[in-house]
Design an enzyme around this catalytic site. Sequence first.
Site, PDB file in Angstrom:
ATOM      1  N   GLU A 172      25.510  -4.560  24.284  1.00 44.18           N
ATOM      2  CA  GLU A 172      24.906  -5.909  24.928  1.00 44.18           C
ATOM      3  C   GLU A 172      25.814  -6.939  25.045  1.00 44.18           C
ATOM      4  O   GLU A 172      25.427  -8.220  24.771  1.00 44.18           O
ATOM      5  CB  GLU A 172      23.568  -6.272  24.100  1.00 44.18           C
ATOM      6  CG  GLU A 172      22.678  -5.162  23.964  1.00 44.18           C
ATOM      7  CD  GLU A 172      21.475  -5.601  23.502  1.00 44.18           C
ATOM      8  OE1 GLU A 172      21.437  -6.675  22.623  1.00 44.18           O
ATOM      9  OE2 GLU A 172      20.373  -4.902  23.502  1.00 44.18           O
ATOM     10  N   GLU A 291      18.184   1.866  24.299  1.00 47.58           N
ATOM     11  CA  GLU A 291      17.613   1.008  23.212  1.00 47.58           C
ATOM     12  C   GLU A 291      16.161   1.015  24.208  1.00 47.58           C
ATOM     13  O   GLU A 291      16.175   0.415  25.256  1.00 47.58           O
ATOM     14  CB  GLU A 291      18.031  -0.180  23.126  1.00 47.58           C
ATOM     15  CG  GLU A 291      19.228  -0.280  22.034  1.00 47.58           C
ATOM     16  CD  GLU A 291      19.770  -1.228  21.196  1.00 47.58           C
ATOM     17  OE1 GLU A 291      18.621  -2.230  21.250  1.00 47.58           O
ATOM     18  OE2 GLU A 291      20.860  -1.744  21.246  1.00 47.58           O
TER      19      GLU A 291
END
Length: 496
Positions: A172, A291
């Site tokens: 991320e 995710e």
Amino acid sequence: MDSKLIVDPSHRISKIDPRMWGSFIEHLGRVVYGGIYQPGHPKSDENGFRLDVIEAIKKLNVPLIRYPGGNFVSGYNWEDGIGPKNDRPVRADFGWQSIETNQFGLHEFIEWSRKVGAEPDMAVNLGTRGIDAARNLVEYCNFEQHTYLSDLRRKNGAEEPFNIKLWSLGNEMDGDWQIGHKTASEYGRLAHETAKAMRKLDPSIELIATGSSLHDMPTFGTWEETVLDNCFEDVDYLSLHQYYGNEDNNLSEFLGKSEDFNNFINDVIAICDAVKARKHSSKQINLSFDEWNVWYHSKENDDKQELWQKSPQLLEDHYNYEDALLIGSLAITLMKYADRVKIAALAQLVNVIAPIMTDPVSGNVWLQSIFYPFMQVSNFGQGVALTPNTEVESYKCKDYEVPYSDSIAVYNEQRDEVVIFVENKSKQSMHFKVDIKNIHISKIVEATEFAGYDIKQTNEDGKMKLNTLSKIYISDAGIDAELKPLSWNMIRVVVD
Ligand code: AHR
């Protein structure tokens, strides 16, 4: 209400990569300490691995586990987790503002994942660190020649290389919450150079570049494009992350999130292919949805947590029945993209936004509502995903038109069976008709329903279970079934 699915094995999407049903272990809250690793617990083995947790994980047939983060990895020194446990440093983990004891590290993870029967997806720290730490980790893990780092691995008990095939280039990096957050071009350049160095040591590895943290990130789209502009030839996959919540307590909107999930995947494929076209490349970038889950129940509690604790109770969502329905529907969506989504990870596996929980008081394992649909797709969503030619009414949400049912068939040629997953999102029962074309089905092997629960019911008491779907009829033309309102269903039939 009626719904119809045409099952025709000549209309194939693609073989489902078994890594579609991966999961995630992060050094966060009680995932590791008090989750998979708890020395001294009566159900732990001599390594401190919780055997009751392993048993539950095995039911999920998880083939791939992403490790060690997550936000955690962006501040992690992998060297802290190797060598004699007494010598390992206790550190402040900036990702979760917790205390990390490093009693569980690289060797423990490899050993544990072998017990679970899963391959690792090893993430490298591209937040506070970079090329050097990443290439050293590959050398430590995979290098066969005698060097300082590969010999250190041997000294620490692993004569043979770990041979880790799949690696994630950071986590991320588009998010300003990430330590070492970067712009797309900064990250793209770093991913390119890191990949180059890692591949020099082991050309056989596969690499995942970090995509957007959420579909509605302000940088979504330009992030993917710029990152791929920089590292298109160096990576094999681009990642996607997405969590949903029902903060507004609106069931129709919540179950309609599968449309956003669908559009997210579709958008990322379009961007990958646009970059490919612009580069006149024949290479296809595939997707790693590494995710995905529901995450919102625990947020209020997490905001009140005291900082800098060891394995605090963070992100411990207790999932209810409507969450399980969304998980089922998202899993069907993943299968619809079996030609491009090759890897995915339900985030996470134990205690933290997880299908499996350990009770900190009783010490027992309990299974969340989302465990059940995930267990069925991970065990039976194996084979060739068939194009879901469906007919069903839809309802209007704020942003999407949502079909009242989601369904897909998977042809498992090894088992000679077709497996149908179907979810009824309506509050009425549904007549579900399956037209079978170009194959002959002879009998039902198993038909189950997950149905009849209050949408807010959770499963701490272990009362939730899969039941037999009894109103189901098979004929030469196909299958007819009566699906309960708001239900998740799986039908397995023999092909002869
Ligand atoms: O899974 C929980 C967290 O969600 C991960 O650490 C991070 O990557 C994401 O924001």
